[in-house]
Design an enzyme around this catalytic site. Structure first.
Site, PDB file in Angstrom:
ATOM      1  N   GLY A  32      37.831 -19.665 -16.883  1.00  0.00           N
ATOM      2  CA  GLY A  32      37.034 -20.898 -16.839  1.00  0.00           C
ATOM      3  C   GLY A  32      37.462 -21.844 -17.955  1.00  0.00           C
ATOM      4  CG  HIS A  33      36.736 -20.829 -21.978  1.00  0.00           C
ATOM      5  ND1 HIS A  33      36.390 -19.503 -22.062  1.00  0.00           N
ATOM      6  CD2 HIS A  33      35.624 -21.529 -22.322  1.00  0.00           C
ATOM      7  CE1 HIS A  33      35.133 -19.397 -22.459  1.00  0.00           C
ATOM      8  NE2 HIS A  33      34.643 -20.609 -22.611  1.00  0.00           N
ATOM      9  CB  VAL A 179      36.919 -20.895 -13.028  1.00  0.00           C
ATOM     10  CG1 VAL A 179      38.015 -19.902 -12.651  1.00  0.00           C
ATOM     11  CG2 VAL A 179      37.516 -22.274 -13.298  1.00  0.00           C
TER      12      VAL A 179
END
Ligand code: PAF
Length: 282
Positions: A32-33, A179
């Site tokens: 996600g990051h 995500v």
């Protein structure tokens, strides 16, 4: 890649020719990051710069929450930042962000207001005040033109947008879609606390959201019933299942709305959300 560990170092960095785009994290970086970093690179282009902040913010953890055990993987985080073409990592320590005078004497903070008391705020009083306070400090130190936040923490995103608007901050806040792993579970640093069986139980959370999306045209009660049914079937008891307006207003009737859930699994509090369309005459 530059690594800054103090506010002074961060402030001393000369501004880039193009936009500065910030991605704020508490480390323990995951897909996600890295997605946020890649989107940030796109906004920054070759003349701008991408700044990633890594700071586990004690002020957004309650006294019984997992501040001490929150995963910290700094070396690996730096590697990921490097691989994703981040220009600057800002990773101060707690004493630098909250010098003792400030923690012991001053209680100045940003207050989230009523939107900070609903949903996550019910179980986590003060969480959003602490979150907004550190985000405000990091905005001052990194001076971004654009700030990216994941939609997974939807309430956080709405509150940050509200703060920027309310305080006339000259920057643009962009929400980036959540995500998910192959089983649909939203990426989160806390997923690593789940056992194998907890993990397969947790996969019911995104399934439940999808069940809600399917019946959205029948209105909010149908959504909540449908989501709750899927979760109960997986032996999960949600803390909340709520449908709110896209701006988190209560009781939406028609149009684009947001379905939000929090579900404890093996002591890990999973939060997730999705857009739902209630249609014209729900
Ligand atoms: O979403 C997070 O990781 C944190 O809440 C944030 C925005 C970095 C503030 O500490």
């Amino acid at each position: 890649m530059e690594i800054c560990t103090s506010p002074e170092e961060m402030r001393a960095l000369e501004a880039a020719a193009g936009p500065t785009v910030v991605v704020m994290t508490m480390g323990a970086l995951h897909a996600g990051h890295t997605q946020l970093m890649d989107v940030a690179r796109g906004y920054a282009g070759t003349s701008g710069r991408v700044v990633v902040t890594i700071f586990v913010n004690p002020r957004q953890f309650g006294p019984t929450e997992d501040f001490d055990s929150y995963p910290r993987t700094f070396k690996r985080d730096l590697q990921l930042c490097e691989e994703h073409e981040v220009d600057v990592v800002f990773a101060p320590d707690v004493e630098q962000m909250y010098p003792s005078a400030e923690t012991s004497v001053s209680t100045i903070a940003i207050t989230a207001g009523v939107l900070g008391d609903i949903l996550e705020g019910v179980q986590r009083p003060g969480h959003f005040d602490g979150m907004l306070t550190i985000v405000a400090k990091l905005f001052h130190l990194t001076e971004p033109n654009i700030a990216l936040f994941g939609e997974k923490d939807y309430q956080q995103l709405v509150l940050i947008r509200d703060m920027v608007h309310a305080l006339d901050w000259p920057l643009h806040v962009v929400g980036v879609p959540t995500v998910r792993d192959d089983d649909g579970l939203a990426c989160s640093s806390r997923n690593k606390f789940l056992s194998k069986s907890g993990r397969s139980q947790a996969a019911a959370v995104p399934r439940a959201l999808q069940a809600g999306v399917q019946v959205a045209h029948r209105g909010t009660d149908a959504i909540v019933r449908s989501v709750t049914q899927v979760l109960h079937k997986a032996d999960l008891a949600p803390d909340y299942v709520e449908v709110r307006g896209a701006d988190l207003s209560a009781d939406p009737n028609t149009g684009e709305a947001r379905l939000l859930v929090a579900v404890p699994v093996e002591g890990v509090r999973l939060i997730d959300n999705t857009a739902v369309n209630l249609g014209e005459h729900a």
